[in-house]
Motif scaffolding. Structure first.
Motif, short mmCIF file in Angstrom:
data_model
loop_
_atom_site.label_atom_id
_atom_site.label_comp_id
_atom_site.label_asym_id
_atom_site.label_seq_id
_atom_site.Cartn_x
_atom_site.Cartn_y
_atom_site.Cartn_z
N THR A 73 -11.74 -6.55 1.77
CA THR A 73 -11.48 -5.14 2.08
C THR A 73 -10.04 -4.76 1.82
N ALA A 74 -9.11 -5.61 2.26
CA ALA A 74 -7.69 -5.30 2.08
C ALA A 74 -7.31 -5.27 0.60
N GLU A 106 0.83 -1.21 0.00
CA GLU A 106 0.00 0.00 0.00
C GLU A 106 0.86 1.26 0.00
N ARG A 119 -5.96 1.90 -4.65
CA ARG A 119 -4.73 2.69 -4.55
C ARG A 119 -3.89 2.55 -5.82
N LYS A 134 -9.32 -4.72 -1.89
CA LYS A 134 -9.98 -3.58 -2.54
C LYS A 134 -9.17 -2.30 -2.31
N ARG A 135 -8.61 -2.14 -1.12
CA ARG A 135 -7.76 -0.98 -0.83
C ARG A 135 -6.56 -0.95 -1.78
#
Length: 221
Positions: free
Chosen positions: A121-122, A96, A129, A124-125
């Motif tokens: 969720t992780a 990330e 990004r 998708k982040r």
């Protein structure tokens, strides 16, 4: 440490168009059929543009122990930043952070085994990004079945017998892979024989491989 990922080239009309110049930067996943297979990082690197900048390559502890570090002499001359961390959650954090740096040519993360941290969720982040900053991301998932993920492309990759060498049938030829795109957001799933162009080092999809009805239903589900 310096080495060069091979550039990619336009694929045939029925194959996925994989060149870095034609792809929208996003998050893609690879699930090797054989956990320590080196085909997975080679396939990811073939989609990255070496001219964009260095590649940030992150491995968790088990991936580093089971597959080893990247080997610079075998991969060319473009800068790579290698990082080893302990856990899958650390790979996610480092990816990330790297995806927020537009100067990078790409980010590759390797995770061994089932990792609860790699949930929808992780991922998708990571996808958002990657798309927001224009930095392609590849997540190599070893020794685990596919689980729920927001990755825009999800591949299964397996090794095939290498191309024969005309001058010496006993010599190892250029590698070939069975590349199955089983989930995708912007293109149809399918399966292809993939490898590097014998006249260069570009990634090409030689021809499509037929899928059984059950496999096709699974891929489009």
């Amino acid at each position: 440490m310096t080495w060069s990922p091979p550039a990619s080239c336009p694929a045939p009309s029925k194959a996925p168009r994989s060149p870095a110049a034609l792809r929208q930067p996003t998050l893609s996943e690879i699930f090797p059929e054989t956990a320590p297979d080196a085909a997975a990082p080679a396939f990811a690197l073939a989609h990255l543009d070496a001219a964009r900048g260095p590649v940030l390559w992150i491995q968790d502890r088990l991936s580093r122990r089971e597959t080893g570090r990247p080997f610079p002499p075998g991969l060319g001359s473009c800068e790579v930043l290698h990082l080893q961390v302990s856990r899958a959650i650390d790979v996610l954090w480092a990816m990330e952070q790297g995806l927020g740096c537009p100067a990078l040519g790409g980010v590759i993360g390797e995770v061994w085994g089932t990792a609860p941290a790699l949930d929808f969720t992780a991922t998708k982040r990571l996808a958002l990004r990657s798309e927001a900053h224009g930095v392609p991301a590849w997540l190599i998932r070893r020794a685990t079945p596919p689980e729920l993920s927001a990755a825009r492309e999800r591949w299964r990759l397996g090794a095939l017998p290498a191309r024969p060498v005309p001058d010496d049938p006993r010599a190892p030829g250029a590698p070939l892979w069975n590349a199955e795109l089983f989930r995708a957001r912007w293109r149809a799933p399918g399966r292809w024989v993939a490898g590097h162009d014998p006249q260069g080092r570009d990634l090409v999809f030689d021809h499509a491989v037929g899928m059984e009805a059950a496999e096709a239903a699974r891929a489009t589900a």
